[in-house]
Write a protein that holds these residues in place. Structure first.
Motif, short mmCIF file in Angstrom:
data_model
loop_
_atom_site.label_atom_id
_atom_site.label_comp_id
_atom_site.label_asym_id
_atom_site.label_seq_id
_atom_site.Cartn_x
_atom_site.Cartn_y
_atom_site.Cartn_z
N PRO A 131 0.95 -0.83 -0.11
CA PRO A 131 -0.21 -0.15 0.19
C PRO A 131 0.70 0.80 0.22
N ALA A 132 0.12 2.68 -0.12
CA ALA A 132 1.31 3.38 -0.29
C ALA A 132 1.68 4.07 0.76
N ASN A 133 1.06 3.41 2.18
CA ASN A 133 1.95 4.17 3.06
C ASN A 133 2.71 3.12 4.37
N TRP A 134 3.35 2.24 3.27
CA TRP A 134 4.50 0.76 3.02
C TRP A 134 5.49 1.56 2.44
N TYR A 135 6.49 2.40 3.16
CA TYR A 135 7.77 2.91 2.69
C TYR A 135 8.06 1.77 2.92
N THR A 136 8.93 1.68 1.40
CA THR A 136 10.20 0.93 1.61
C THR A 136 11.62 1.94 1.08
N ALA A 137 12.88 1.61 2.15
CA ALA A 137 13.91 2.51 1.66
C ALA A 137 15.08 1.30 0.21
#
Length: 426
Positions: free
Chosen positions: A218-224
């Motif tokens: 989802p959009a609010n699942w941040y990935t570096a």
């Protein structure tokens, strides 16, 4: 401006020179108690705007949605609206260049640059949680005639307006300001910490990315995501990182504790993420947009009618709800922080000092403040000793305590529940 040992930009130069310029700097610094505040700047710039809200400021209209036109939504972190508006200003001949943050081949990973084509603008799409500064790009605007738009976080946009008041060249040439909703700024050490946690050194990193899109998240699942100079890549979701909870305040600039502007209230148009359902789960990303300039209102309105943009009108409460956590930190939390005893100048803010909040919220604001301050110090010590585990162990312990108090997890969560019960009984 130069990065200090904590990876934050600070003014540098002979002490005598800085002292001589102190009165001038006090009028231009967005955090100075001697500078005009956001209300005064916005009231002058947007006096004819029909709407006024204590959280959003003056505005013409507000929207939620995304760019329908191809090539924008997919290349940005959110709904593509920031790059689209900048590109539309260029297409319509309203500006000759757009100052924005883009990847840098020189020192640091990102810097301000000026783009004069839509293609160049796309190089700067996506969120950049990395320190940058404006002096170089403002010097270029002074040297090269034309009309410019500037993209920036709230304090940067405010600083530009304060500079325009004393610099007639900037006042003439900066035609539009595009604001970005802001939770807080990070220091340069965030990328270095991410590198440590992905078993590499920051010197090996060629390009960091902070948010990766894909239908699997989802959009609010941040990935570096780190691209190394060798061509290899490293990737890890933020919630697996010791300092990956944004709200905890790791590596937050100290000035951010004394800011009361979340929605870039002095910008002609401002953009944020739609952190409410169903949009926060939509992996494609969705914007909320607050328009304060009448001409930009008409530009966006025509594009909606032409089906180039997919936006629907929303009210102030809707916009504020998408930024509820940031507004709590900058209003309720700021009011509490203003009651603390501190040396030096007391910030003069639009929020009144107040201790009228539940005891568990006080603990959260105290802990968040401590994490933001001590993350710089602990990382600096670990860096000096070449012992990443020293910082990472401290960060995991601090994160566990914070998440327990903030989200009711584990023993800290049980303590928070007891504190709330005791507070109600008292």
């Amino acid at each position: 401006m130069a990065l200090d040992r904590y990876g934050q930009f600070k003014p540098v130069g002979p002490t005598e020179s800085l002292r001589e310029k102190s009165a001038q700097l006090a009028r231009m610094c967005p955090f100075s108690p001697h500078a005009r505040n956001e209300d005064a700047i916005a009231a002058e710039r947007f006096s004819e705007a029909p709407e006024r809200d204590g959280r959003l400021g003056h505005y013409e209209t507000a929207y939620v949605g995304a760019v329908r036109e191809a090539g924008f939504r997919g290349s940005g972190s959110s709904g593509g609206m920031v790059t689209w508006v900048a590109a539309e200003l260029l297409r319509l001949g309203l500006v000759d260049g757009v100052a924005h943050v883009a990847p840098s081949a020189g020192s640091g990973f990102f810097r301000y640059t000026i783009s004069r084509t839509a293609e160049a603008l796309h190089e700067g799409a996506k969120s950049r949680y990395y320190p940058v500064e404006l002096s170089g790009v403002l010097d270029k605007i002074r040297r090269v005639p034309g009309r410019y738009a500037v993209v920036g976080v709230p304090c940067f946009i405010k600083a530009i307006h304060l500079q325009r008041e004393t610099d007639p060249v900037l006042a003439e040439r900066i035609s539009y300001t595009l604001g970005l909703f802001c939770g807080h700024m990070k220091s340069a050490r965030l990328v270095e910490s991410f590198a440590w946690q992905m078993d590499t050194a920051v010197e090996a990193v060629e390009r960091p990315e902070f948010r990766i899109k894909g239908p699997e998240r989802p959009a609010n699942w941040y990935t570096a995501h780190l691209t190394l100079r060798s061509g290899d890549t490293r990737q890890k979701d933020w919630f697996y990182l010791a300092d990956g909870d944004w709200g905890a305040g790791f590596f937050q600039n100290s000035a951010c504790n004394w800011c009361d502007d979340v929605l870039a209230e002095t910008a002609d148009i401002a953009f944020g993420d739609a952190w409410v359902e169903p949009y926060s789960s939509d992996w494609r990303g969705t914007n909320v947009v607050v328009i304060r300039d009448r001409l930009l209102r008409d530009v966006v309105g025509r594009a909606i009618a032409d089906e180039r943009l997919d936006l629907r009108t929303v009210d102030a409460d809707y916009i504020a709800n998408t930024q509820a956590a940031g507004l709590r930190q900058r209003r309720e939390g700021l009011g509490y922080r203003l009651t603390w005893r501190r040396g030096g100048l007391r910030p003069r803010k639009r929020v009144e000092p107040s201790t009228d909040l539940p005891i568990d919220r006080k603990f959260i604001y105290r802990l968040r403040y401590g994490i933001s301050a001590w993350s710089h110090r602990m990382f600096s010590l670990a860096r000096h000793l070449a012992q990443p585990k020293l910082y990472l162990s401290w960060a995991r312990m601090s994160l566990g305590l914070y998440q327990g108090l903030a989200y009711g997890r584990g023993r800290a969560g049980a303590l928070a529940r007891r504190l709330r019960l005791t507070d109600r009984n008292d």
